[in-house]
Scaffold this motif. Sequence first.
Motif, PDB file in Angstrom:
ATOM      1  N   PRO A  21       0.829  -1.194   0.000  1.00 54.27           N
ATOM      2  CA  PRO A  21       0.000   0.000   0.000  1.00 54.27           C
ATOM      3  C   PRO A  21       0.867   1.248   0.000  1.00 54.27           C
ATOM      4  N   ALA A  22       0.263   2.370  -0.346  1.00 52.23           N
ATOM      5  CA  ALA A  22       0.988   3.635  -0.289  1.00 52.23           C
ATOM      6  C   ALA A  22       1.477   3.871   1.135  1.00 52.23           C
ATOM      7  N   PRO A  23       2.643   4.528   1.318  1.00 51.83           N
ATOM      8  CA  PRO A  23       3.205   4.717   2.651  1.00 51.83           C
ATOM      9  C   PRO A  23       2.280   5.403   3.629  1.00 51.83           C
ATOM     10  N   SER A  24       1.377   6.245   3.149  1.00 48.46           N
ATOM     11  CA  SER A  24       0.495   6.976   4.047  1.00 48.46           C
ATOM     12  C   SER A  24      -0.679   6.147   4.534  1.00 48.46           C
ATOM     13  N   THR A  25      -0.841   4.938   3.992  1.00 48.64           N
ATOM     14  CA  THR A  25      -1.974   4.100   4.346  1.00 48.64           C
ATOM     15  C   THR A  25      -1.634   3.228   5.539  1.00 48.64           C
ATOM     16  N   PRO A  38      -7.885   0.259   2.777  1.00 48.71           N
ATOM     17  CA  PRO A  38      -7.355   0.214   1.399  1.00 48.71           C
ATOM     18  C   PRO A  38      -6.161   1.147   1.229  1.00 48.71           C
ATOM     19  N   ARG A  39      -5.354   0.857   0.222  1.00 47.92           N
ATOM     20  CA  ARG A  39      -4.206   1.708  -0.071  1.00 47.92           C
ATOM     21  C   ARG A  39      -4.670   3.126  -0.407  1.00 47.92           C
ATOM     22  N   TRP A 102      -9.898  -5.738  -1.516  1.00 46.00           N
ATOM     23  CA  TRP A 102     -10.255  -4.467  -0.895  1.00 46.00           C
ATOM     24  C   TRP A 102      -9.010  -3.614  -0.664  1.00 46.00           C
ATOM     25  N   LEU A 103      -7.917  -4.231  -0.279  1.00 45.44           N
ATOM     26  CA  LEU A 103      -6.668  -3.520  -0.029  1.00 45.44           C
ATOM     27  C   LEU A 103      -6.153  -2.826  -1.283  1.00 45.44           C
ATOM     28  N   SER A 104      -6.480  -3.365  -2.451  1.00 46.52           N
ATOM     29  CA  SER A 104      -5.994  -2.787  -3.706  1.00 46.52           C
ATOM     30  C   SER A 104      -6.475  -1.359  -3.915  1.00 46.52           C
ATOM     31  N   GLY A 105      -7.616  -0.997  -3.324  1.00 49.32           N
ATOM     32  CA  GLY A 105      -8.131   0.363  -3.473  1.00 49.32           C
ATOM     33  C   GLY A 105      -8.433   0.747  -4.908  1.00 49.32           C
ATOM     34  N   SER A 148     -20.071   0.320   0.267  1.00 51.15           N
ATOM     35  CA  SER A 148     -19.087   1.400   0.171  1.00 51.15           C
ATOM     36  C   SER A 148     -18.841   1.786  -1.280  1.00 51.15           C
ATOM     37  N   LEU A 149     -18.725   0.793  -2.160  1.00 48.51           N
ATOM     38  CA  LEU A 149     -18.474   1.069  -3.566  1.00 48.51           C
ATOM     39  C   LEU A 149     -19.663   1.779  -4.219  1.00 48.51           C
ATOM     40  N   LEU A 150     -20.851   1.546  -3.712  1.00 50.79           N
ATOM     41  CA  LEU A 150     -22.033   2.207  -4.264  1.00 50.79           C
ATOM     42  C   LEU A 150     -22.077   3.689  -3.923  1.00 50.79           C
ATOM     43  N   THR A 151     -21.421   4.082  -2.826  1.00 52.86           N
ATOM     44  CA  THR A 151     -21.447   5.484  -2.404  1.00 52.86           C
ATOM     45  C   THR A 151     -20.127   6.202  -2.636  1.00 52.86           C
TER      46      THR A 151
END
Length: 267
Positions: A21-25, A38-39, A102-105, A148-151
């Motif tokens: 994931p990105a370092p900020s995640t 997620p990342r 889900w982690l893939s973002g 979550s993906l719907l919103t």
Amino acid sequence: MAENPSTPGPGGFVQPTLPSPAPSTTTTNRSTVGLPHPRGHALRPGSAKEDKVRRYVEERLLHISRRYVKKYSLQEPDDQVVGYRSMGELCRDVEGLIDIIWLSGTPSLQIPYLLNIAGEFTTWLTSFPPSPPGTFAVLRKLDHCFASLLTGADVETREPLPGFENGLRGGMSRTDMVRCKSLVEQTRVLVVEAMRREPGEDEDEDEDEDEWGPGGTLTGDETDGGGRVGIWDEDDERLHMDVARVYENTLVQLGETLGEGGAVGDL
């Protein structure tokens, strides 16, 4: 995720190295349903990282499918793929795969693969004796993901999801929503039927026996004639509520988006 590409995973499957994931995640910031955070940013379409995640997910789906098929065949001594013995065992593999997706973002990966898993789950659900802990854990994760993906935002924290920086255009298409709604409604019916079935002898013994009883059965669930009625007991409030809440968040969001009302009907 394993950093050593040669490290074997469940069932002897070798897990390749996946993009971090990105370092900020903060990946340890898990939701109440156990999903990782997620990342920070969606993977770039066509990038090497996106391709690596896509190949990993497809290989894991194939591996789960092979183990499921092996359930119906005799195990040979030299078989490298071992068939699932219980729904709980299968659910552990499915949960791990949902976590990775889900982690893939990345909505372009999350939406088709999660819909695929939800569709396959309707088959898996009818093929094993019931396992409430594993079954409801998977369904809670899928419900969280779809809602979550719907919103375009995490349904719990309201934090914007990666990939939705330009609004919902990168989210579910109307075709995706219609497919999702069909799977949700089908699954809710099948869960009721599944929980009526007799629990199996091979069901995992470590699945919270204090709550569910040995072998996944609820205590005292016998008919007047002494015959088992599976784990379903209409007087058991916990089980009834778990069944009634299957995909409840997704149903609400689909209702609001499709304009068909979002109330969860009685089962």
